[in-house]
Write a protein that holds these residues in place. Structure first.
Motif: not given
Length: 501
Positions: A63, A80-82, A166, A170, A174
Motif C-alpha cells: 500500500a 499506510h497499510s491495507g 479497509s 488505513t 496512517a
C-alpha cells in the motif's frame, strides 16, 4: 407427521452447502467486479496547487502512496497499510502559477494555506467516487449474473463491509510522517544527492568566488605581458570575448564583466548551454548579461529551452542568432543557429540517429544561409561540433562548444575552434565532481578585413585549485586537418558528444 429421516438430513446439508457456495460466488463476483471498477473508473482529476493530478486507488500488496512524475521518475511513501494504495499521476503543470510560487513569497504563503485543503478535498472526492463505483458495479454484476435481489443485497453488503474494513485499517495504520521520507526511483533517485549538494553549495561557492576574484585580477597582468610579445595582436585589433557552456555558474558572468573591462573588448559571443534544464527559474542567473556594456551575441545550446531564448531576447544588449540569422557587431558579420535538440537530461534522448541527423541538417541550413548572404560572413556560431561539418569551406571561422574541452582544426580553409566550459561545467562540481577549469578566449580580428589574427586562451583553475594561465596563438599556427584525420576526429567528437548529452 413423520419424523425426519437420514435422507432428509443429507438433503438439508446439500442445500446448505449449495447456499454457502452460492453466497461465496456472489461475494467473489461482487468483490472482484468492485475492485476492477475502482481501479478502472474510480479515479478523480483534481487541481492541486500548480499541478493537475489524476488520483486513484490501486489494489496492491504494498500500500502507501506513489506519485508519478513522468518522465523523471516516481516517489513512493509508506503512508499506510491495507489493500488499497494511493496513486497520484501528474498530468499537467501550470507554468505561470509554478513560476509565481517560486518567485513570490506571497504566492507561496497562499499556496501553503490552500494546499492541505485541496489535498483533503481530492482524497474525499476519490473515496466517495470509488465507494459509489464499487457498490454500483457489484450490484449490476450480481443482478446480471444471478438475477436475484438477495444476491444483489449480499454482494453490495459484502463490498460495503470490505470498504469499511479497509478504511478502518488505513486510518489505524496512517503514518503522516512518511511523506518526509520518500523513496525515489528513475531520475529522481538523484534528488537526495542534489539536496545535499545545494546545502553545501552556499559555503563552498562563497569561498570559491573569493579565490576566483583573485585569479581574475592575475589575468590582467598576464594579458599586459602578452601584448609585448612579437606576435601580439596590437591595440588596434577588434577584440571579442568568447564563452560557452556556462551551465548556471553565476560567477562566470562576474568574470566576463571583469575581462570585458580589462581587455576593452567590443563584444561577447556565447555558443550556448547557459542553463542546465532550460527552466524559467534559471533565467535569474542570466540577468547579469543585461549589465554588460557591450553587445552580447548568443545561440541556443542543447540545455537551453525556447523559454531561455525568449528571455534573452528581452535583454537590450543581447543579439540572439537562430535559423541562419546574420548580425553585424563590432564591424564583424556573424551568423548562427540554435541547437535543434533539447536534451537537458541524459536519460531522455531523441531516437537513436535522429539527433545526429538534426544536427547535420541544422549545419547545412546555416551553410545555405551564409551562401545566400549578400555580404561575406566572418564567423559562424553553432553549439555542437557535429553541426560544424557542413560549414567547412563556407566561412573562415566556426565557433562551437558542448564537449567542455578546447579543440581546433582547419578543414577546407575553415578554422573550427571548440571552447571549453566557461562555467567550469557549472555548480555540479560542488558535489564532489572533478574540478573543471573555466575556459574563455579573447579573439583578435583585423578591423579592416574581419580576419582572425590571434587567440588568447584564458584558463582559470576549477573549484579547489588556484591556477591561471593565458596562452596566445596566432591564427596561422593552427594545423590543417587531413581527410582521414578529420573523419577520425569527427567520430571521436560524436562519441564524446553522446556522452556529454
Amino acid at each position: 407427521m413423520s419424523a425426519p429421516t437420514r435422507g432428509d438430513d443429507i438433503d438439508d446439508d446439500r442445500r446448505a452447502g449449495r447456499r454457502l457456495l452460492h453466497g461465496a460466488l456472489v461475494v467473489l463476483l461482487a468483490c472482484t467486479t468492485a475492485g476492477l471498477a475502482v481501479v478502472g473508473l474510480g479515479g478523480v482529476r483534481r487541481d492541486v496547487g500548480p499541478v493537475t493530478a489524476q488520483v486513484s486507488l490501486a489494489i496492491t500488496a504494498h500500500a502507501g502512496t506513489e506519485i508519478a512524475l513522468p518522465p523523471v521518475g516516481r516517489l513512493t511513501m509508506d503512508t499506510h497499510s491495507g489493500p488499497f494504495g494511493l496513486r497520484v499521476g501528474i498530468e499537467e503543470v501550470d507554468l505561470t502559477q509554478a513560476r509565481e510560487l517560486l518567485q513570490g513569497s506571497a504566492a507561496r504563503e497562499q499556496a501553503v494555506r490552500q494546499l492541505p485543503g485541496e489535498v483533503r478535498s481530492a482524497v474525499r472526492a476519490l473515496v466517495l467516487r470509488s465507494a459509489l463505483v464499487a457498490l454500483l458495479a457489484a450490484a449490476v454484476a450480481c443482478a446480471l449474473v444471478f438475477r436475484d435481489l438477495r444476491a444483489v443485497l449480499l454482494g453490495t453488503g459484502a463490498v460495503l463491509a470490505v470498504l469499511l474494513l479497509s478504511g478502518a485499517v488505513t486510518a489505524a495504520t496512517a503514518r503522516p510522517q512518511a511523506v518526509t521520507r520518500p523513496t525515489y526511483t528513475g531520475l529522481l533517485a538523484q534528488a537526495p544527492a542534489l539536496v545535499g549538494a545545494v546545502r553545501n553549495a552556499r559555503t563552498d561557492f562563497g569561498a570559491y568566488s573569493e579565490r576566483l576574484a583573485q585569479l581574475t585580477s592575475d589575468v590582467s597582468g598576464l594579458y599586459t605581458r602578452l601584448q609585448t610579445l612579437p606576435e601580439g595582436a596590437g591595440e588596434e585589433s577588434t577584440r571579442v570575448l568568447w564563452i560557452s557552456d556556462v551551465h548556471n555558474n553565476p560567477q562566470a558572468y562576474a568574470l566576463v564583466r571583469s575581462l570585458v573591462a580589462q581587455y576593452d573588448v567590443q563584444a561577447v559571443v556565447d555558443t550556448g548551454d547557459s542553463t542546465d534544464l532550460g527552466t524559467g527559474v534559471e533565467n535569474s542567473q542570466l540577468a547579469a548579461i543585461d549589465d554588460l556594456p557591450v553587445p552580447y551575441v548568443w545561440i541556443r545550446g542543447n540545455h537551453d529551452s525556447p523559454q531561455t531564448q525568449a528571455y534573452l531576447e528581452t535583454l537590450g544588449n543581447v543579439r540572439v542568432l537562430d535559423d541562419g540569422a546574420v548580425v553585424e557587431v563590432a564591424g564583424l558579420r556573424l551568423a548562427g543557429t540554435g541547437d535543434p535538440t533539447f536534451t537537458p537530461v541524459k536519460q531522455v534522448q531523441p531516437q537513436q540517429g535522429a539527433g545526429a541527423e538534426a544536427l547535420t541538417r541544422a549545419g547545412q541550413q546555416l551553410a545555405a544561409a551564409i551562401e545566400r548572404s549578400p555580404e561575406p560572413v566572418d564567423v559562424a556560431l553553432v553549439h555542437q561540433p557535429a553541426m560544424a561539418g557542413p560549414l567547412h569551406g563556407h566561412v573562415p571561422l566556426v565557433l562551437d562548444g558542448h564537449v567542455h574541452e578546447r579543440r581546433d582544426r582547419v578543414v577546407d580553409g575553415t578554422l573550427e575552434l571548440t571552447q571549453g566550459s566557461s562555467g567550469g561545467a557549472g555548480l555540479r562540481t560542488l558535489d564532489g565532481g572533478e574540478a573543471t577549469p573555466l575556459q574563455l578566449s579573447v579573439l583578435h580580428f583585423d578591423p579592416a578585413t574581419g580576419q582572425l589574427v590571434a587567440v588568447d586562451d584564458i584558463t582559470l583553475a576549477g573549484i579547489g585549485e588556484q591556477r591561471v594561465s593565458v596562452e596566445r596563438r596566432p591564427a596561422s599556427s593552427y594545423p590543417t586537418t587531413g581527410d582521414d584525420e578529420q573523419e577520425e576526429q569527427e567520430q571521436e567528437e560524436q562519441e564524446q558528444e553522446d556522452e556529454q548529452r
